[in-house]
Structures are given as C-alpha cells and as structure tokens.
Design a protein around this motif. Sequence first.
Motif, PDB file in Angstrom:
ATOM      1  N   VAL A   1     -11.416  -2.114 -16.207  1.00 58.80           N
ATOM      2  CA  VAL A   1     -12.448  -1.498 -15.952  1.00 58.80           C
ATOM      3  C   VAL A   1     -13.974  -1.486 -16.242  1.00 58.80           C
ATOM      4  N   ASP A   2     -14.349  -0.669 -16.877  1.00 59.73           N
ATOM      5  CA  ASP A   2     -14.919  -0.883 -17.836  1.00 59.73           C
ATOM      6  C   ASP A   2     -15.930  -2.174 -18.714  1.00 59.73           C
ATOM      7  N   ALA A   3     -14.067  -3.019 -18.925  1.00 64.01           N
ATOM      8  CA  ALA A   3     -14.487  -4.682 -19.284  1.00 64.01           C
ATOM      9  C   ALA A   3     -14.785  -5.348 -18.325  1.00 64.01           C
ATOM     10  N   ARG A   4     -14.794  -4.855 -17.006  1.00 62.37           N
ATOM     11  CA  ARG A   4     -15.426  -5.667 -15.425  1.00 62.37           C
ATOM     12  C   ARG A   4     -14.444  -6.625 -15.363  1.00 62.37           C
ATOM     13  N   LEU A   5     -13.041  -6.218 -15.545  1.00 62.61           N
ATOM     14  CA  LEU A   5     -11.336  -7.625 -15.360  1.00 62.61           C
ATOM     15  C   LEU A   5     -11.071  -7.157 -14.362  1.00 62.61           C
ATOM     16  N   THR A   6     -11.005  -5.679 -14.255  1.00 68.71           N
ATOM     17  CA  THR A   6     -10.420  -4.624 -12.833  1.00 68.71           C
ATOM     18  C   THR A   6     -11.554  -4.066 -12.141  1.00 68.71           C
ATOM     19  N   PRO A   7     -10.973  -4.042 -10.954  1.00 69.18           N
ATOM     20  CA  PRO A   7     -12.029  -3.765  -9.687  1.00 69.18           C
ATOM     21  C   PRO A   7     -12.359  -1.733 -10.053  1.00 69.18           C
ATOM     22  N   PRO A   8     -12.533  -1.378  -9.916  1.00 71.12           N
ATOM     23  CA  PRO A   8     -13.054   0.672 -10.117  1.00 71.12           C
ATOM     24  C   PRO A   8     -12.156   0.871  -8.866  1.00 71.12           C
ATOM     25  N   ASP A   9     -11.882   0.233  -7.925  1.00 72.71           N
ATOM     26  CA  ASP A   9     -10.759   0.728  -6.797  1.00 72.71           C
ATOM     27  C   ASP A   9      -9.416   0.931  -7.414  1.00 72.71           C
ATOM     28  N   PHE A  10      -9.679   0.319  -8.013  1.00 72.27           N
ATOM     29  CA  PHE A  10      -7.681   0.204  -9.080  1.00 72.27           C
ATOM     30  C   PHE A  10      -7.798   1.665  -9.341  1.00 72.27           C
ATOM     31  N   MET A  11      -8.847   2.144  -9.980  1.00 70.37           N
ATOM     32  CA  MET A  11      -8.337   3.370 -10.060  1.00 70.37           C
ATOM     33  C   MET A  11      -7.985   4.152  -9.315  1.00 70.37           C
TER      34      MET A  11
ATOM     35  N   THR B   1       0.885  -1.336  -0.079  1.00 68.35           N
ATOM     36  CA  THR B   1       0.396  -0.054   0.136  1.00 68.35           C
ATOM     37  C   THR B   1       0.626   0.979   0.229  1.00 68.35           C
ATOM     38  N   LEU B   2       1.945   1.267  -0.413  1.00 66.20           N
ATOM     39  CA  LEU B   2       2.991   2.439  -0.417  1.00 66.20           C
ATOM     40  C   LEU B   2       2.438   3.158  -1.999  1.00 66.20           C
ATOM     41  N   PRO B   3       3.012   4.523  -1.546  1.00 67.11           N
ATOM     42  CA  PRO B   3       2.572   5.922  -2.466  1.00 67.11           C
ATOM     43  C   PRO B   3       3.047   6.177  -3.652  1.00 67.11           C
ATOM     44  N   VAL B   4       1.959   5.672  -5.183  1.00 66.95           N
ATOM     45  CA  VAL B   4       2.701   5.613  -5.895  1.00 66.95           C
ATOM     46  C   VAL B   4       2.080   7.449  -6.900  1.00 66.95           C
ATOM     47  N   VAL B   5       2.869   7.852  -7.496  1.00 67.79           N
ATOM     48  CA  VAL B   5       2.322   9.281  -7.889  1.00 67.79           C
ATOM     49  C   VAL B   5       3.402   9.388  -9.844  1.00 67.79           C
ATOM     50  N   PHE B   6       2.705   9.236 -10.346  1.00 68.42           N
ATOM     51  CA  PHE B   6       2.573   9.709 -11.289  1.00 68.42           C
ATOM     52  C   PHE B   6       2.513  11.823 -11.980  1.00 68.42           C
ATOM     53  N   TYR B   7       4.173  11.308 -12.559  1.00 68.43           N
ATOM     54  CA  TYR B   7       3.666  12.956 -12.729  1.00 68.43           C
ATOM     55  C   TYR B   7       3.379  12.651 -14.410  1.00 68.43           C
ATOM     56  N   ASN B   8       2.686  13.965 -15.345  1.00 70.96           N
ATOM     57  CA  ASN B   8       1.890  13.645 -15.927  1.00 70.96           C
ATOM     58  C   ASN B   8       1.901  15.183 -16.865  1.00 70.96           C
ATOM     59  N   PRO B   9       2.912  15.090 -16.978  1.00 70.81           N
ATOM     60  CA  PRO B   9       3.303  17.077 -17.285  1.00 70.81           C
ATOM     61  C   PRO B   9       2.754  16.831 -18.848  1.00 70.81           C
ATOM     62  N   ASP B  10       1.595  17.400 -19.114  1.00 69.52           N
ATOM     63  CA  ASP B  10       0.690  18.068 -20.541  1.00 69.52           C
ATOM     64  C   ASP B  10       0.272  16.534 -20.375  1.00 69.52           C
ATOM     65  N   GLY B  11      -0.579  15.651 -20.106  1.00 70.51           N
ATOM     66  CA  GLY B  11      -1.151  14.064 -20.191  1.00 70.51           C
ATOM     67  C   GLY B  11      -0.400  13.816 -20.916  1.00 70.51           C
ATOM     68  N   PHE B  12       0.627  12.978 -20.798  1.00 68.25           N
ATOM     69  CA  PHE B  12       2.126  12.248 -20.937  1.00 68.25           C
ATOM     70  C   PHE B  12       0.866  10.738 -20.593  1.00 68.25           C
ATOM     71  N   TRP B  13       0.542  10.734 -19.599  1.00 69.44           N
ATOM     72  CA  TRP B  13       0.347   8.940 -19.075  1.00 69.44           C
ATOM     73  C   TRP B  13      -1.185   8.441 -19.173  1.00 69.44           C
ATOM     74  N   GLN B  14      -1.991   9.972 -20.221  1.00 68.52           N
ATOM     75  CA  GLN B  14      -3.300  10.475 -20.037  1.00 68.52           C
ATOM     76  C   GLN B  14      -3.398   8.472 -20.511  1.00 68.52           C
ATOM     77  N   PRO B  15      -3.183   8.434 -21.626  1.00 63.06           N
ATOM     78  CA  PRO B  15      -3.267   7.183 -22.652  1.00 63.06           C
ATOM     79  C   PRO B  15      -3.272   5.823 -21.718  1.00 63.06           C
ATOM     80  N   LEU B  16      -2.248   5.465 -20.876  1.00 62.73           N
ATOM     81  CA  LEU B  16      -1.996   4.296 -19.935  1.00 62.73           C
ATOM     82  C   LEU B  16      -3.334   5.223 -19.007  1.00 62.73           C
ATOM     83  N   PHE B  17      -3.886   5.574 -18.423  1.00 64.94           N
ATOM     84  CA  PHE B  17      -4.654   5.343 -17.078  1.00 64.94           C
ATOM     85  C   PHE B  17      -6.575   5.445 -17.777  1.00 64.94           C
ATOM     86  N   GLU B  18      -6.472   6.037 -19.219  1.00 64.32           N
ATOM     87  CA  GLU B  18      -7.437   4.919 -20.483  1.00 64.32           C
ATOM     88  C   GLU B  18      -7.594   3.821 -20.652  1.00 64.32           C
TER      89      GLU B  18
END
Length: 195
Positions: A153-163, A130-147
Amino acid sequence: MTHGLRSVCVFCGSSDAADPAYLAAATALGQALASATLRLVYGGGGVGLMGAVARGAHDAGGQVLGIIPDFLVGKERALETVEHVVVTSMHKRKQMFFEESDGFVILPGGIGTLEEVIELLSWRRLDLHTLPVVFYNPDGFWQPLFELFQHTVDARLTPPDFMDAWTVVDRVDAIIPALLAGPKAGVSPMLTSVT
C-alpha cells in the motif's frame, strides 16, 4: 444463523509439530463452529491444525466437509470419520472451498495456508467476493504478513482500502462474532482505485 452464514472454511497448518496452543485453538474453533451450527469446510486431512479443527467440530456434533486432492490423501491422512470429497487438483480444492463457504477463517499455518490466503484476498481485491475473512492472530502470528500488505500500500501498488478486507482477532471466542459482523469493507467496490 444470521447474515447468510452457514458454512465456514478454515485455512490452517497441517503440521503435527505445531505449537500445542495452536492445536488447542483449532480444536476450540471446531467446537465453537459446531455449537453455532455452522458447517466446517476444510482441507480434509487428519494432521496438524487441520485435523484438530475437524475433530473438534465432529466430536461436538457439528457438520464437517473435507476437500482433499487425491495425491494428498495419504500424506495428509484424510480424515475418514467426516464427510470428505477427493478432487483431482489443488485448484479444484480451492474452487470447492470457495463454492461451499460463506466465510473464511485463517489460523496459523505455513506456505500452503499463505498460498490459499493470498488467492482469497486477491479475489477480494478484484471485487470477486465480499465474504468475511477473519485472521486468528495469536501473539501477532500474522503481523509480518499484514506489514507486507501495508508495504505494498505504501508503495502505491495496492489501494489503501485493501487493508479493510479482513478482520483480526486474538481470541478464539472472538472468531464467530467477527464472522457474523460481516466483511469490514462492506460492499464498496474495490476496483474504483484502478479504473
């Protein structure tokens, strides 16, 4: 430091061709870690964002631990000016990252960074940390990964709280406060949705 935060592992790219703004951000993060008396744990190389964050921390008087596999010592030009450990495999490198760190920061990076991040978040999903994980996301660099994560999650393959397993910031000066705030998901067990 509070919250038991003493050492921070930074995952990031090792390409010297990276955007100069990313390199500058890596240097600034290294300096900020040193100012906060937090030890930097990183991949041991002297190139790209990896080298920039390590030199930033070292030059500001901070503690640095580099962990590099023997076959990458030449390719990633191990930074000899900081404490470093040479290991025998990528698996051992990642194991040591985890053993030596109290929190993780993800800067822009390529496929190697992605591989490290996926394993780290998979372990979080399995409630192995349960260690903290921080993404530095300049100009939305990591947005495609989050999507992509949201797609699973939307496909019900990962639980919503993962987000809630990470925090996203778009300024370097927000990284350490986000780490000190701790993991967004707290200590709630993440396996409950699969049992």
